[in-house]
Design an enzyme around this catalytic site. Structure first.
Site, short mmCIF file in Angstrom:
data_model
loop_
_atom_site.label_atom_id
_atom_site.label_comp_id
_atom_site.label_asym_id
_atom_site.label_seq_id
_atom_site.Cartn_x
_atom_site.Cartn_y
_atom_site.Cartn_z
N THR A 1 49.33 47.14 30.65
CA THR A 1 50.65 47.40 30.06
C THR A 1 51.60 47.98 31.13
O THR A 1 52.81 47.96 30.95
CB THR A 1 50.55 48.38 28.87
OG1 THR A 1 49.71 49.49 29.25
CG2 THR A 1 49.95 47.72 27.65
N GLU A 2 51.04 48.50 32.21
CA GLU A 2 51.86 49.08 33.28
C GLU A 2 52.25 48.04 34.34
O GLU A 2 53.13 48.28 35.16
CB GLU A 2 51.11 50.24 33.96
CG GLU A 2 51.02 51.51 33.13
CD GLU A 2 50.03 51.41 31.96
OE1 GLU A 2 49.00 50.74 32.12
OE2 GLU A 2 50.32 51.97 30.88
N SER B 1 42.83 53.61 35.17
CA SER B 1 44.09 52.89 34.95
C SER B 1 44.25 52.37 33.51
O SER B 1 44.64 51.21 33.30
CB SER B 1 44.24 51.74 35.97
OG SER B 1 44.19 52.23 37.28
N HIS C 1 46.14 36.67 44.19
CA HIS C 1 45.88 36.47 42.76
C HIS C 1 45.19 35.12 42.54
O HIS C 1 44.30 35.02 41.70
CB HIS C 1 47.19 36.55 41.97
CG HIS C 1 47.84 37.91 42.02
ND1 HIS C 1 47.13 39.07 41.83
CD2 HIS C 1 49.12 38.29 42.26
CE1 HIS C 1 47.95 40.12 41.94
NE2 HIS C 1 49.16 39.67 42.22
N TRP D 1 44.00 42.10 49.71
CA TRP D 1 43.23 40.99 50.29
C TRP D 1 44.18 39.99 50.95
O TRP D 1 43.96 39.56 52.08
CB TRP D 1 42.43 40.31 49.19
CG TRP D 1 41.58 39.16 49.63
CD1 TRP D 1 40.29 39.22 50.06
CD2 TRP D 1 41.96 37.78 49.69
NE1 TRP D 1 39.84 37.96 50.38
CE2 TRP D 1 40.84 37.05 50.16
CE3 TRP D 1 43.13 37.07 49.39
CZ2 TRP D 1 40.86 35.66 50.34
CZ3 TRP D 1 43.15 35.70 49.56
CH2 TRP D 1 42.03 35.02 50.03
N LEU E 1 27.98 33.60 26.22
CA LEU E 1 28.69 34.79 26.70
C LEU E 1 30.07 34.83 26.05
O LEU E 1 30.66 33.79 25.79
CB LEU E 1 28.90 34.68 28.23
CG LEU E 1 29.68 35.82 28.88
CD1 LEU E 1 28.76 37.02 29.12
CD2 LEU E 1 30.30 35.40 30.22
N ASP F 1 40.48 44.69 41.07
CA ASP F 1 41.58 45.26 41.85
C ASP F 1 41.47 44.84 43.31
O ASP F 1 40.36 44.61 43.82
CB ASP F 1 41.56 46.80 41.71
CG ASP F 1 42.89 47.43 42.08
OD1 ASP F 1 43.90 46.69 42.23
OD2 ASP F 1 42.94 48.67 42.22
N GLY F 2 42.62 44.75 43.97
CA GLY F 2 42.63 44.49 45.41
C GLY F 2 43.12 43.12 45.82
O GLY F 2 43.05 42.75 47.00
N ASN F 3 43.64 42.35 44.88
CA ASN F 3 44.14 41.00 45.22
C ASN F 3 45.26 41.07 46.26
O ASN F 3 45.29 40.29 47.22
CB ASN F 3 44.71 40.30 43.98
CG ASN F 3 43.64 39.96 42.97
OD1 ASN F 3 42.46 40.09 43.24
ND2 ASN F 3 44.07 39.51 41.80
C1 IPE Z 1 44.60 47.93 37.21
O1 IPE Z 1 44.98 47.68 38.54
C2 IPE Z 1 45.02 46.80 36.34
C3 IPE Z 1 44.34 45.53 36.56
C4 IPE Z 1 43.36 45.33 37.38
C5 IPE Z 1 44.84 44.46 35.77
P1 IPE Z 1 46.34 48.26 39.14
O2 IPE Z 1 46.37 47.89 40.57
O3 IPE Z 1 47.49 47.85 38.30
O4 IPE Z 1 46.11 49.84 38.93
P2 IPE Z 1 46.72 51.07 39.71
O5 IPE Z 1 48.22 50.88 39.72
O6 IPE Z 1 46.16 51.04 41.08
O7 IPE Z 1 46.28 52.25 38.92
C1 IPE Z 2 44.65 43.35 40.81
O1 IPE Z 2 45.04 43.30 42.13
C2 IPE Z 2 45.32 42.29 39.98
C3 IPE Z 2 46.30 42.78 39.02
C4 IPE Z 2 46.59 44.03 38.77
C5 IPE Z 2 47.06 41.77 38.31
P1 IPE Z 2 46.36 44.06 42.62
O2 IPE Z 2 47.51 43.11 42.49
O3 IPE Z 2 46.51 45.35 41.94
O4 IPE Z 2 46.04 44.26 44.16
P2 IPE Z 2 46.35 45.53 45.04
O5 IPE Z 2 45.77 46.72 44.32
O6 IPE Z 2 47.83 45.62 45.16
O7 IPE Z 2 45.66 45.26 46.34
MG MG Z 3 45.91 47.24 42.34
#
Ligand code: IPE
Ligand code: IPE
Ligand code: MG
Length: 231
Positions: A64-65, A187, A34, A22, A129, A17-19
């Site tokens: 899925t969300e 999540s 991403h 960033w 792996l 998470d956090g792309n």
């Molecule tokens: C969870 O991250 C899904 C993935 C990393 C693929 P999200 O950014 O979608 O989750 P929420 O919305 O913060 O719960």
């Molecule tokens: C996780 O990073 C990647 C996916 C869910 C595909 P996010 O796109 O959720 O990045 P933030 O949470 O918005 O920073």
């Molecule tokens: Mg996110």
């Protein structure tokens, strides 16, 4: 304390998470995040392939969300996945990594589905792996699908073992679940498999997550005492 109470790390799972944050922090579009995130997947997977005990590393790549995101971002992620799998085939073969996907791939384009199947087939004999990418994945959907397949097989009553084995990948409990970016939630990731996982939440955004940080986390976890309900 016996050694069996300590962690032998076989299966790690990561909520990447956090792309988006960033990218925003650096004044880029979210999509740039991403792309950078895909580089982290390669580094972490390669590290895991070189680790003594890790057999499986499962990465949450698309939930899925996540379809709720803007169409352009979703399209970008699909394209990135295709490019990643094409480009990473060399890495899979070089480091003896088997690729597997979990989730409902039927929602993807035919060409992406083909790419996924082809990559699975080409890497199926690799033994260092198993890298699992969770794609259009939801923990509840996976459990529901497992139960439905058991009903269809004629079962009137199911056991925990039945469900475990009906899940999409060859079932393996998760030892460590890591989530980057400071969010502390699941999540809808591997709900069944995390029953006794040890959790680690780090503020590091996924594109900044390194093998060095993972190494520190794993070291920390080997010091933990997993009781599994006992003493
Ligand atoms: C969870 O991250 C899904 C993935 C990393 C693929 P999200 O950014 O979608 O989750 P929420 O919305 O913060 O719960
Ligand atoms: C996780 O990073 C990647 C996916 C869910 C595909 P996010 O796109 O959720 O990045 P933030 O949470 O918005 O920073
Ligand atoms: Mg996110």
């Amino acid at each position: 304390m016996t050694l069996s109470n300590k962690i032998t790390i076989k299966h790690i799972a990561i909520i990447m998470d956090g792309n988006g944050r960033w990218a925003k922090e650096q004044g880029f579009k979210r999509t740039k995040g991403h792309e950078a995130g895909a580089e982290s997947i390669r580094d972490i997977t390669t590290y895991c392939a070189g680790h003594d005990t890790i057999e499986t590393a499962t990465f949450y790549a698309f939930s899925t969300e996540n379809w709720k995101r803007p169409k352009l971002e979703v399209e970008f992620l699909m394209k990135l996945l295709d490019t990643y799998l094409k480009k990473e085939l060399a890495t899979y073969q070089k480091h003896q990594i088997r690729f597997q996907a979990i989730g409902d791939m039927s929602a993807f384009s035919k060409s992406l589905q083909k790419r996924i199947q082809k990559t699975e087939a080409l890497t199926k004999d690799n033994t260092n792996l198993i890298q699992v990418l969770a794609l259009n994945y939801g923990g509840r959907a996976e459990i529901t699908m497992a139960v439905n397949s058991l009903i269809q097989s004629g079962k009137k009553e199911v056991s925990e073992d039945d469900i475990s084995h009906a899940l999409q990948t060859s079932y393996q409990d998760i030892d460590i679940l890591i989530r980057t970016s400071g969010e502390e939630r699941i999540s809808n990731f591997l709900l069944w498999q995390i029953s006794y996982a040890e959790f680690y939440f780090t503020p590091t955004l996924w594109p900044d997550f390194t093998a060095k940080e993972l190494d520190t986390i794993l070291h920390n976890f080997t010091q933990r005492h997993r009781r599994f309900g006992g003493l």
